[in-house]
Scaffold this active site. Sequence first.
Site, PDB file in Angstrom:
ATOM      1  N   ASP A   1       0.860  -1.172   0.000  1.00 23.65           N
ATOM      2  CA  ASP A   1       0.000   0.000   0.000  1.00 23.65           C
ATOM      3  C   ASP A   1       0.911   1.240   0.000  1.00 23.65           C
ATOM      4  OD1 ASP A   1      -0.990  -0.930   3.381  1.00 23.65           O
ATOM      5  OD2 ASP A   1       0.973  -0.420   2.557  1.00 23.65           O
TER       6      ASP A   1
ATOM      7  N   GLU B   1      -5.998   2.748   3.894  1.00 25.65           N
ATOM      8  CA  GLU B   1      -6.610   3.176   5.161  1.00 25.65           C
ATOM      9  C   GLU B   1      -8.097   3.499   5.020  1.00 25.65           C
ATOM     10  OE1 GLU B   1      -5.245   3.076   8.014  1.00 25.65           O
ATOM     11  OE2 GLU B   1      -3.114   2.894   7.595  1.00 25.65           O
TER      12      GLU B   1
HETATM   13  C1  LIG Z   1      -3.434  -1.778   9.090  1.00 24.97           C
HETATM   14  C2  LIG Z   1      -4.474  -0.740   9.408  1.00 24.97           C
HETATM   15  O1  LIG Z   1      -4.274   0.100  10.257  1.00 24.97           O
HETATM   16  N1  LIG Z   1      -5.597  -0.771   8.674  1.00 24.97           N
HETATM   17  C3  LIG Z   1      -6.710   0.113   8.950  1.00 24.97           C
HETATM   18  C4  LIG Z   1      -7.827  -0.194   7.961  1.00 24.97           C
HETATM   19  C5  LIG Z   1      -9.012   0.762   8.140  1.00 24.97           C
HETATM   20  C6  LIG Z   1     -10.233   0.268   7.434  1.00 24.97           C
HETATM   21  C7  LIG Z   1     -11.429   1.222   7.521  1.00 24.97           C
HETATM   22  N2  LIG Z   1     -11.082   2.579   7.119  1.00 24.97           N
HETATM   23  C8  LIG Z   1     -11.989   1.228   8.934  1.00 24.97           C
HETATM   24  O2  LIG Z   1     -11.649   2.164   9.670  1.00 24.97           O
HETATM   25  O3  LIG Z   1     -12.725   0.329   9.243  1.00 24.97           O
HETATM   26  C9  LIG Z   1      -7.189  -0.075  10.380  1.00 24.97           C
HETATM   27  O4  LIG Z   1      -7.653   0.931  10.968  1.00 24.97           O
HETATM   28  O5  LIG Z   1      -7.120  -1.194  10.917  1.00 24.97           O
END
Ligand SMILES: CC(=O)N[C@@H](CCC[C@H](N)C(=O)O)C(=O)O
Length: 384
Positions: free
Chosen positions: A74, A133
């Site tokens: 990413d 994200e």
């Molecule tokens: C690895 C990481 O930090 N991923 C994010 C993915 C966010 C997905 C979506 N925007 C949400 O907030 O549900 C995380 O916050 O885990």
Amino acid sequence: MAFKNEQLIQIYQQLHQIPELGLEEFETHQFLLTTIHQMNQENLKYQTTDKLPTSLVVKVNGKKHTKRIGYRTDIDGLPIVEQTGLSFASKTNGRMHACGHDIHMTVALGILDYFADHQPEYDLIFIFQPSEENHSGGMKLYQSGILDDWMPDEIYAFHDNPNLPTGAIGSTNGTLFAGTCEIHADLEGLSGHAAFPHAANDMAVAVSAFVMQLQTVVSRNVDPIEGGVVTIGHINAGDTGNVIAGHAHVDGTIRSLTQVNNLKMQKRVQAIAEGVALTYSCQVNLTLHQGGYLPVENNHETTTDFIKYMKNNQSVNFIETKPAMTGEDFGFLLSKIPGTMFWLGVNSPYSLHSEKLAPDTNAIFPGIQAMTGFLEHRFQTIDN
Ligand SMILES: CC(=O)N[C@@H](CCC[C@H](N)C(=O)O)C(=O)O
């Protein structure tokens, strides 16, 4: 080119200085292209798409074309004011690589650079994906069609982990990361003078009740053995102390290791929103958005081989890890293409998404070595 370790560290630092939000990674995209063009171009081909302008796919032509292996990083940052104090801190106030995607990109460039100089047995497809994200960048990339002509038969990616030792590799078969669903809500009441609450409808109180009642979703509805998370990360109500807030807004996220529990939690959030609307005689406009954030389900065959290789590799510190409630839209790509996600230890006292996160860059070279070694190994086993 054969980047030396010092050059990789420099690349990381340059990327760390230019964090950009999802779908806005234009400077990052240009930096990646400029860096990749310094590599041996003999076997490289490039793919971009107007449907997702900051995405980039690079193919390394293999000696054989009967199989394709994908590797994804990413490329987006977060809306965070960096407070690391690093000499190469973000040049943009309010933007930071606080999730280590700059480490992800640097490791991907190191692996790509290696195979640009050492033609792989099979085609390798390097995917530089925007907007992990938010905005479901992985799903957008897949649906853009940019992969269609180069669709991998299997795919790999990692996430940096500040809680693992530097350079350690962690993974597990089955579910590695949670599925997520975003929560966005607007509460509409009636503003007024602080001295006359009876003539207004106070949304600061209503939104406080909403957030507190959401804390019952997991504790009273989800099997404690299975677990789940509801986090409200952003609340806004009113502007000053002597005016009653007529509007409130919240943003948050639901996490679960199964889709069944995710849907159950979504229904509870909806019911609580309806209850708050009734109790506080207000309007609650709730949006629940799951998008491409499916649970990260590691494929049994690729992951068994990955873990076996890492455990047998004396230069790798492999750690069997438990599922985590982090989301990752690599889960969407894994729902289409079998593969494995793993952790790379970066040993930081601060967590992912912390304004002080400073990954140990000594993890970069071991990460490249472990992944290039595994891909070389995979070429020998992929057809068996
Ligand atoms: C690895 C990481 O930090 N991923 C994010 C993915 C966010 C997905 C979506 N925007 C949400 O907030 O549900 C995380 O916050 O885990």
